[in-house]
Design a protein around this motif. Structure first.
Motif, PDB file in Angstrom:
ATOM      1  N   GLY A 184      12.582  -7.404  -8.715  1.00  0.00           N
ATOM      2  CA  GLY A 184      12.026  -6.482  -7.733  1.00  0.00           C
ATOM      3  C   GLY A 184      12.118  -6.967  -6.309  1.00  0.00           C
ATOM      4  N   VAL A 185      12.615  -8.184  -6.089  1.00  0.00           N
ATOM      5  CA  VAL A 185      12.802  -8.701  -4.728  1.00  0.00           C
ATOM      6  C   VAL A 185      14.303  -8.832  -4.478  1.00  0.00           C
ATOM      7  CG1 VAL A 185      12.431 -10.627  -3.155  1.00  0.00           C
ATOM      8  CG2 VAL A 185      10.618  -9.942  -4.738  1.00  0.00           C
ATOM      9  N   ARG A 186      14.767  -8.123  -3.492  1.00  0.00           N
ATOM     10  CA  ARG A 186      16.197  -8.180  -3.167  1.00  0.00           C
ATOM     11  C   ARG A 186      16.368  -8.642  -1.723  1.00  0.00           C
ATOM     12  NH1 ARG A 186      19.851  -4.483  -0.803  1.00  0.00           N
ATOM     13  NH2 ARG A 186      22.022  -5.040  -1.234  1.00  0.00           N
ATOM     14  N   ILE A 187      17.096  -9.731  -1.567  1.00  0.00           N
ATOM     15  CA  ILE A 187      17.428 -10.228  -0.228  1.00  0.00           C
ATOM     16  C   ILE A 187      18.711  -9.541   0.200  1.00  0.00           C
ATOM     17  CG2 ILE A 187      17.965 -12.257   1.157  1.00  0.00           C
ATOM     18  CD1 ILE A 187      16.450 -13.919  -0.962  1.00  0.00           C
ATOM     19  N   ALA A 188      18.572  -8.591   1.132  1.00  0.00           N
ATOM     20  CA  ALA A 188      19.732  -7.810   1.565  1.00  0.00           C
ATOM     21  C   ALA A 188      20.507  -8.500   2.680  1.00  0.00           C
ATOM     22  CB  ALA A 188      19.272  -6.428   2.031  1.00  0.00           C
ATOM     23  N   ALA A 189      19.834  -9.340   3.464  1.00  0.00           N
ATOM     24  CA  ALA A 189      20.498 -10.043   4.576  1.00  0.00           C
ATOM     25  C   ALA A 189      19.842 -11.400   4.746  1.00  0.00           C
ATOM     26  CB  ALA A 189      20.394  -9.231   5.872  1.00  0.00           C
ATOM     27  N   ALA A 190      20.651 -12.405   4.997  1.00  0.00           N
ATOM     28  CA  ALA A 190      20.149 -13.770   5.198  1.00  0.00           C
ATOM     29  C   ALA A 190      20.941 -14.407   6.342  1.00  0.00           C
ATOM     30  CB  ALA A 190      20.289 -14.592   3.926  1.00  0.00           C
ATOM     31  N   HIS A 191      20.212 -15.083   7.208  1.00  0.00           N
ATOM     32  CA  HIS A 191      20.855 -15.668   8.390  1.00  0.00           C
ATOM     33  C   HIS A 191      20.151 -16.977   8.723  1.00  0.00           C
ATOM     34  CE1 HIS A 191      23.056 -15.708  12.187  1.00  0.00           C
ATOM     35  NE2 HIS A 191      21.931 -15.984  12.819  1.00  0.00           N
ATOM     36  N   GLN A 192      20.921 -17.969   9.161  1.00  0.00           N
ATOM     37  CA  GLN A 192      20.308 -19.215   9.609  1.00  0.00           C
ATOM     38  C   GLN A 192      21.067 -19.760  10.811  1.00  0.00           C
ATOM     39  OE1 GLN A 192      20.238 -22.080   6.410  1.00  0.00           O
ATOM     40  NE2 GLN A 192      22.392 -22.619   6.605  1.00  0.00           N
ATOM     41  N   VAL A 193      20.323 -20.466  11.651  1.00  0.00           N
ATOM     42  CA  VAL A 193      20.877 -21.085  12.860  1.00  0.00           C
ATOM     43  C   VAL A 193      20.452 -22.539  12.869  1.00  0.00           C
ATOM     44  CG1 VAL A 193      20.905 -21.104  15.383  1.00  0.00           C
ATOM     45  CG2 VAL A 193      20.776 -18.926  14.154  1.00  0.00           C
ATOM     46  N   LEU A 194      21.385 -23.446  13.137  1.00  0.00           N
ATOM     47  CA  LEU A 194      21.096 -24.871  13.214  1.00  0.00           C
ATOM     48  C   LEU A 194      21.285 -25.354  14.647  1.00  0.00           C
ATOM     49  CD1 LEU A 194      22.098 -27.691  10.789  1.00  0.00           C
ATOM     50  CD2 LEU A 194      22.649 -27.932  13.211  1.00  0.00           C
ATOM     51  N   THR A 195      20.301 -26.082  15.150  1.00  0.00           N
ATOM     52  CA  THR A 195      20.402 -26.696  16.466  1.00  0.00           C
ATOM     53  C   THR A 195      19.989 -28.160  16.355  1.00  0.00           C
ATOM     54  OG1 THR A 195      18.149 -25.996  17.036  1.00  0.00           O
ATOM     55  CG2 THR A 195      19.952 -24.554  17.719  1.00  0.00           C
ATOM     56  N   ILE A 196      20.493 -28.973  17.269  1.00  0.00           N
ATOM     57  CA  ILE A 196      20.149 -30.387  17.320  1.00  0.00           C
ATOM     58  C   ILE A 196      19.072 -30.575  18.380  1.00  0.00           C
ATOM     59  CG2 ILE A 196      21.014 -32.718  17.675  1.00  0.00           C
ATOM     60  CD1 ILE A 196      22.111 -31.265  15.198  1.00  0.00           C
ATOM     61  N   SER A 197      18.030 -31.319  18.024  1.00  0.00           N
ATOM     62  CA  SER A 197      16.916 -31.517  18.941  1.00  0.00           C
ATOM     63  C   SER A 197      16.410 -32.950  18.787  1.00  0.00           C
ATOM     64  CB  SER A 197      15.817 -30.494  18.652  1.00  0.00           C
ATOM     65  OG  SER A 197      14.781 -30.574  19.599  1.00  0.00           O
ATOM     66  N   SER A 198      15.205 -33.194  19.278  1.00  0.00           N
ATOM     67  CA  SER A 198      14.588 -34.516  19.163  1.00  0.00           C
ATOM     68  C   SER A 198      13.155 -34.360  18.672  1.00  0.00           C
ATOM     69  CB  SER A 198      14.624 -35.254  20.504  1.00  0.00           C
ATOM     70  OG  SER A 198      13.977 -34.499  21.515  1.00  0.00           O
ATOM     71  N   ALA A 199      12.656 -35.377  18.012  1.00  0.00           N
ATOM     72  CA  ALA A 199      11.341 -35.319  17.372  1.00  0.00           C
ATOM     73  C   ALA A 199      10.223 -35.445  18.398  1.00  0.00           C
ATOM     74  CB  ALA A 199      11.223 -36.428  16.332  1.00  0.00           C
ATOM     75  N   ASP A 200       9.281 -34.476  18.381  1.00  0.00           N
ATOM     76  CA  ASP A 200       8.094 -34.626  19.204  1.00  0.00           C
ATOM     77  C   ASP A 200       7.109 -35.533  18.466  1.00  0.00           C
ATOM     78  OD1 ASP A 200       6.797 -33.090  17.247  1.00  0.00           O
ATOM     79  OD2 ASP A 200       6.949 -31.235  18.407  1.00  0.00           O
ATOM     80  N   MET A 201       5.935 -35.750  19.031  1.00  0.00           N
ATOM     81  CA  MET A 201       5.009 -36.723  18.460  1.00  0.00           C
ATOM     82  C   MET A 201       4.548 -36.331  17.063  1.00  0.00           C
ATOM     83  SD  MET A 201       2.716 -37.930  21.749  1.00  0.00           S
ATOM     84  CE  MET A 201       1.883 -39.177  20.757  1.00  0.00           C
ATOM     85  N   GLU A 202       4.264 -35.032  16.848  1.00  0.00           N
ATOM     86  CA  GLU A 202       3.778 -34.605  15.539  1.00  0.00           C
ATOM     87  C   GLU A 202       4.872 -34.709  14.485  1.00  0.00           C
ATOM     88  OE1 GLU A 202       1.427 -30.912  13.381  1.00  0.00           O
ATOM     89  OE2 GLU A 202       2.607 -30.521  15.189  1.00  0.00           O
ATOM     90  N   VAL A 203       6.075 -34.220  14.804  1.00  0.00           N
ATOM     91  CA  VAL A 203       7.184 -34.294  13.853  1.00  0.00           C
ATOM     92  C   VAL A 203       7.536 -35.747  13.562  1.00  0.00           C
ATOM     93  CG1 VAL A 203       9.661 -33.872  13.598  1.00  0.00           C
ATOM     94  CG2 VAL A 203       8.152 -32.028  14.346  1.00  0.00           C
ATOM     95  N   ALA A 204       7.537 -36.587  14.602  1.00  0.00           N
ATOM     96  CA  ALA A 204       7.832 -38.009  14.405  1.00  0.00           C
ATOM     97  C   ALA A 204       6.835 -38.640  13.431  1.00  0.00           C
ATOM     98  CB  ALA A 204       7.807 -38.736  15.747  1.00  0.00           C
ATOM     99  N   ARG A 205       5.558 -38.264  13.558  1.00  0.00           N
ATOM    100  CA  ARG A 205       4.540 -38.813  12.651  1.00  0.00           C
ATOM    101  C   ARG A 205       4.769 -38.338  11.221  1.00  0.00           C
ATOM    102  NH1 ARG A 205       0.005 -36.633  10.667  1.00  0.00           N
ATOM    103  NH2 ARG A 205       0.144 -34.827  12.063  1.00  0.00           N
ATOM    104  N   LEU A 206       5.050 -37.057  11.042  1.00  0.00           N
ATOM    105  CA  LEU A 206       5.210 -36.508   9.703  1.00  0.00           C
ATOM    106  C   LEU A 206       6.481 -37.006   9.017  1.00  0.00           C
ATOM    107  CD1 LEU A 206       4.095 -32.821  10.376  1.00  0.00           C
ATOM    108  CD2 LEU A 206       2.825 -34.546   9.091  1.00  0.00           C
ATOM    109  N   LEU A 207       7.543 -37.221   9.797  1.00  0.00           N
ATOM    110  CA  LEU A 207       8.820 -37.650   9.221  1.00  0.00           C
ATOM    111  C   LEU A 207       9.043 -39.151   9.337  1.00  0.00           C
ATOM    112  CD1 LEU A 207      11.262 -34.782  10.306  1.00  0.00           C
ATOM    113  CD2 LEU A 207      10.015 -35.073   8.154  1.00  0.00           C
ATOM    114  N   GLU A 208       8.027 -39.854   9.859  1.00  0.00           N
ATOM    115  CA  GLU A 208       8.092 -41.322   9.979  1.00  0.00           C
ATOM    116  C   GLU A 208       9.303 -41.740  10.808  1.00  0.00           C
ATOM    117  OE1 GLU A 208       7.898 -42.943   6.046  1.00  0.00           O
ATOM    118  OE2 GLU A 208       6.007 -41.926   5.566  1.00  0.00           O
ATOM    119  N   LEU A 209       9.392 -41.139  11.999  1.00  0.00           N
ATOM    120  CA  LEU A 209      10.492 -41.386  12.918  1.00  0.00           C
ATOM    121  C   LEU A 209       9.948 -41.861  14.259  1.00  0.00           C
ATOM    122  CD1 LEU A 209      12.603 -38.127  12.417  1.00  0.00           C
ATOM    123  CD2 LEU A 209      13.310 -40.420  11.740  1.00  0.00           C
ATOM    124  N   PRO A 210      10.794 -42.522  15.068  1.00  0.00           N
ATOM    125  CA  PRO A 210      10.407 -42.762  16.451  1.00  0.00           C
ATOM    126  C   PRO A 210      10.350 -41.447  17.220  1.00  0.00           C
ATOM    127  CG  PRO A 210      12.235 -44.191  15.800  1.00  0.00           C
ATOM    128  CD  PRO A 210      12.075 -43.162  14.727  1.00  0.00           C
TER     129      PRO A 210
END
Length: 250
Positions: A184-210
């Motif tokens: 009963g669930v139909r995915i009719a369209a799917a789209h993704q975009v990838l960009t390169i960025s840098s880790a902020d303080m929260e993301v760095a903490r969660l991913l154990e990164l500088p």
């Protein structure tokens, strides 16, 4: 690049950001090993040369070398210098794929451990032209881990009508394979975009990164046949966990 220009570049990188200087220096040196600039068996520049190149104190260089020695990458040898003895793993947990079926199989194969850190009802941050919003969404913020190591942080907005059909499964498993398998669930369209960025303080903490370490940000949107957004995800991957590979037309 001349030695003087390398010194300016290196010093600028080490002085930037809130992380301890030795940790930043260790990251720069680690990347030289990863890229093969310093291959296995290579003898590093002298302590004084590294101090001059990066504009840091002797103790900072020693701390960075000690850190990489504990990782098995470097070996300081009395009277001979410091040598490259290993290399970081080049394994990539996630490969960027180009079809929805491949994406579903990818998440089935990685079998991440999921840590849900937030769940609520929210409105997705849809931009102009990204689709029609459903009435309500279940919001999940989670961290995916493999072998105990976090590799992505993901914010998911799932149409609440779909979430309520199997809430416990959505809480415990990756969402995309579940969506693909639901009747009963139909995915009719799917789209993704990838960009390169840098880790902020929260993301760095969660991913154990500088802080400011490279990360890949992926935005995924699935729509039904009416153009309603049934799934929106903003995913932030560790830069060392993702690989992009594609065939180029000759």
């Amino acid at each position: 690049m001349t030695p003087s220009s390398r010194a300016v570049e290196g010093a600028a990188r080490i002085l930037a950001g809130p992380m301890p200087r030795y940790a930043q220096l260790a990251d720069v040196m680690r990347q030289r090993v990863v890229r093969g600039t310093w291959p296995r068996g290579h003898r590093l520049p002298s302590l004084e040369e590294l101090m001059a190149e990066f504009g840091v104190a002797r103790v900072t260089v020693r701390q960075a070398v000690d850190l990489l020695a504990r990782e098995g990458l470097l070996s300081p040898q009395q009277g001979r210098g410091t040598f490259v003895t290993g290399s970081p793993s080049r394994e990539r947990i996630i490969t960027v794929v180009t079809t929805l079926d491949e994406l579903a199989r990818l998440y089935e194969d990685t079998q991440p451990r999921i840590v849900n850190i937030d769940e609520s009802v929210g409105s997705p941050p849809l931009g102009v032209g990204e689709g029609i919003a459903a009435d309500r969404y279940a919001f999940m913020r989670r961290v995916h881990l493999r072998d105990g190591k976090p590799y992505c942080v993901i914010n998911i907005y799932l149409d609440e009508r779909i979430f309520r059909q199997s809430p416990q499964a959505f809480r415990k498993k990756t969402v995309i394979p579940l969506l693909k398998a639901m009747k009963g669930v139909r995915i009719a369209a799917a789209h993704q975009v990838l960009t390169i960025s840098s880790a902020d303080m929260e993301v760095a903490r969660l991913l154990e990164l500088p802080v400011n370490a490279p990360v890949a940000e992926v935005r995924r949107i699935f729509k039904d046949a009416a153009g309603t957004v049934i799934y929106l995800a903003d995913v932030t991957y560790r830069g060392d966990a993702i690989r992009l590979e594609m065939d180029l037309k000759p």
